[in-house]
Design a protein around this motif. Structure first.
Motif, mmCIF file in Angstrom:
data_model
loop_
_atom_site.group_PDB
_atom_site.id
_atom_site.type_symbol
_atom_site.label_atom_id
_atom_site.label_comp_id
_atom_site.label_asym_id
_atom_site.label_seq_id
_atom_site.Cartn_x
_atom_site.Cartn_y
_atom_site.Cartn_z
ATOM 1 N N MET A 1 -6.616 -9.140 1.000
ATOM 2 C CA MET A 1 -5.660 -8.393 -0.111
ATOM 3 C C MET A 1 -4.295 -8.618 0.387
ATOM 4 O O MET A 1 -4.013 -8.581 1.423
ATOM 5 C CB MET A 1 -6.114 -6.798 0.049
ATOM 6 N N ALA A 2 -3.595 -8.876 -0.675
ATOM 7 C CA ALA A 2 -2.006 -9.165 -0.303
ATOM 8 C C ALA A 2 -1.397 -7.998 -0.095
ATOM 9 O O ALA A 2 -1.760 -6.927 -0.514
ATOM 10 C CB ALA A 2 -1.742 -9.736 -1.894
ATOM 11 N N ILE A 3 -0.301 -8.079 0.789
ATOM 12 C CA ILE A 3 0.067 -7.057 1.304
ATOM 13 C C ILE A 3 1.052 -6.143 0.286
ATOM 14 O O ILE A 3 1.154 -4.912 0.262
ATOM 15 C CB ILE A 3 1.443 -7.292 2.336
ATOM 16 N N GLU A 4 1.282 -6.832 -0.834
ATOM 17 C CA GLU A 4 2.121 -6.101 -2.112
ATOM 18 C C GLU A 4 1.041 -5.095 -2.686
ATOM 19 O O GLU A 4 1.526 -4.079 -3.108
ATOM 20 C CB GLU A 4 2.374 -7.084 -2.977
ATOM 21 N N VAL A 6 -1.716 -3.635 -1.137
ATOM 22 C CA VAL A 6 -1.887 -2.584 -0.071
ATOM 23 C C VAL A 6 -0.777 -1.769 -0.141
ATOM 24 O O VAL A 6 -0.986 -0.507 -0.026
ATOM 25 C CB VAL A 6 -1.899 -3.208 1.253
ATOM 26 N N LEU A 7 0.620 -2.069 -0.187
ATOM 27 C CA LEU A 7 1.596 -1.225 -0.364
ATOM 28 C C LEU A 7 1.800 -0.289 -1.676
ATOM 29 O O LEU A 7 1.987 0.866 -1.491
ATOM 30 C CB LEU A 7 2.993 -2.208 -0.108
ATOM 31 N N THR A 8 1.444 -0.864 -2.714
ATOM 32 C CA THR A 8 1.198 -0.062 -3.747
ATOM 33 C C THR A 8 0.066 1.036 -3.617
ATOM 34 O O THR A 8 0.208 2.191 -4.326
ATOM 35 C CB THR A 8 1.133 -1.045 -5.076
ATOM 36 N N ASP A 9 -0.862 0.431 -3.141
ATOM 37 C CA ASP A 9 -2.233 1.199 -2.878
ATOM 38 C C ASP A 9 -1.897 2.781 -2.270
ATOM 39 O O ASP A 9 -2.638 3.486 -2.233
ATOM 40 C CB ASP A 9 -3.435 0.427 -2.281
ATOM 41 N N ALA A 74 12.264 -3.424 9.263
ATOM 42 C CA ALA A 74 11.115 -2.935 8.805
ATOM 43 C C ALA A 74 9.807 -2.709 9.862
ATOM 44 O O ALA A 74 9.932 -3.526 11.147
ATOM 45 C CB ALA A 74 10.206 -3.697 7.703
ATOM 46 N N GLU A 75 8.940 -1.818 9.925
ATOM 47 C CA GLU A 75 7.963 -1.653 10.878
ATOM 48 C C GLU A 75 7.020 -2.959 10.659
ATOM 49 O O GLU A 75 6.833 -3.310 9.504
ATOM 50 C CB GLU A 75 7.126 -0.214 10.755
ATOM 51 N N SER A 76 6.056 -3.512 11.603
ATOM 52 C CA SER A 76 5.254 -4.255 11.452
ATOM 53 C C SER A 76 4.290 -3.880 10.384
ATOM 54 O O SER A 76 3.609 -2.746 10.217
ATOM 55 C CB SER A 76 4.456 -4.837 12.616
ATOM 56 N N PRO A 77 3.608 -4.778 9.883
ATOM 57 C CA PRO A 77 2.470 -4.494 8.860
ATOM 58 C C PRO A 77 1.466 -3.546 9.374
ATOM 59 O O PRO A 77 0.600 -3.025 8.956
ATOM 60 C CB PRO A 77 2.027 -5.805 8.280
ATOM 61 N N ALA A 78 1.383 -3.719 10.787
ATOM 62 C CA ALA A 78 0.331 -2.905 11.222
ATOM 63 C C ALA A 78 0.368 -1.433 10.962
ATOM 64 O O ALA A 78 -0.659 -0.649 11.090
ATOM 65 C CB ALA A 78 0.191 -3.326 12.975
ATOM 66 N N ARG A 79 1.751 -1.032 10.926
ATOM 67 C CA ARG A 79 1.956 0.474 10.512
ATOM 68 C C ARG A 79 1.197 0.579 9.083
ATOM 69 O O ARG A 79 0.833 1.718 8.901
ATOM 70 C CB ARG A 79 3.468 0.684 10.567
ATOM 71 N N VAL A 80 1.582 -0.142 8.125
ATOM 72 C CA VAL A 80 0.951 -0.003 6.937
ATOM 73 C C VAL A 80 -0.621 0.096 7.090
ATOM 74 O O VAL A 80 -1.154 1.000 6.541
ATOM 75 C CB VAL A 80 1.232 -1.308 6.024
ATOM 76 N N LEU A 81 -1.368 -0.537 8.014
ATOM 77 C CA LEU A 81 -2.930 -0.627 8.247
ATOM 78 C C LEU A 81 -3.035 0.891 8.759
ATOM 79 O O LEU A 81 -4.137 1.452 8.523
ATOM 80 C CB LEU A 81 -3.245 -1.618 8.977
ATOM 81 N N ILE A 83 -1.512 3.644 8.097
ATOM 82 C CA ILE A 83 -1.410 4.408 6.985
ATOM 83 C C ILE A 83 -2.690 4.477 6.102
ATOM 84 O O ILE A 83 -3.214 5.559 5.834
ATOM 85 C CB ILE A 83 -0.102 4.226 5.970
ATOM 86 N N VAL A 84 -2.988 3.351 5.858
ATOM 87 C CA VAL A 84 -4.440 3.083 4.926
ATOM 88 C C VAL A 84 -5.412 3.958 5.902
ATOM 89 O O VAL A 84 -6.503 4.528 5.172
ATOM 90 C CB VAL A 84 -4.875 1.634 4.946
ATOM 91 N N GLU A 85 -5.561 3.689 7.297
ATOM 92 C CA GLU A 85 -6.670 4.168 7.878
ATOM 93 C C GLU A 85 -6.572 5.781 8.080
ATOM 94 O O GLU A 85 -7.661 6.560 8.109
ATOM 95 C CB GLU A 85 -6.723 3.531 9.277
ATOM 96 N N GLU A 86 -5.389 6.101 7.766
ATOM 97 C CA GLU A 86 -5.245 7.756 7.959
ATOM 98 C C GLU A 86 -5.768 8.306 6.657
ATOM 99 O O GLU A 86 -5.904 9.307 6.725
ATOM 100 C CB GLU A 86 -3.711 7.976 8.016
ATOM 101 N N ARG A 87 -5.718 7.632 5.686
ATOM 102 C CA ARG A 87 -6.026 8.206 4.239
ATOM 103 C C ARG A 87 -7.448 7.805 4.015
ATOM 104 O O ARG A 87 -8.292 8.077 3.558
ATOM 105 C CB ARG A 87 -5.410 7.439 3.156
#
Length: 87
Positions: A1-4, A6-9, A74-81, A83-87
């Motif tokens: 999945m594109a990072i864009e 994931v960020l909008t999700d 910016a924090e690494s994309p790992a931080r985005v992951l 957030i996804v796992e927290e939800r």
């Protein structure tokens, strides 16, 4: 999945996505450079930065007591992951 996608999700708006990706690409950079790369006004960039800072997706790196010399990173994309796992 594109990072864009994931960020909008995770709830980021288009300007927040552009800001985050620009900051990620530039590394440590001043607000004006990130705003220019993201295609948003510098004034709007401070608002976007504040929202992303609350979500711990960006950090500020003070260079002196003058806020205009602050660098953004910016924090690494790992931080985005995380957030996804927290939800």
């Amino acid at each position: 999945m594109a990072i864009e996608r994931v960020l909008t999700d995770i709830g980021l708006h288009e300007t927040e996505v552009r800001f985050y990706l620009s900051a990620l690409e530039l590394g440590q950079a001043p607000m004006r450079d990130i705003a220019r790369k993201a295609g948003i006004s510098r004034t709007n960039a401070y608002d976007v930065f504040s929202r992303l800072l609350e979500q711990r997706l960006v950090n500020e790196i003070p260079q002196s007591s003058d806020r205009s010399s602050m660098l953004i990173m910016a924090e690494s994309p790992a931080r985005v992951l995380e957030i996804v796992e927290e939800r």
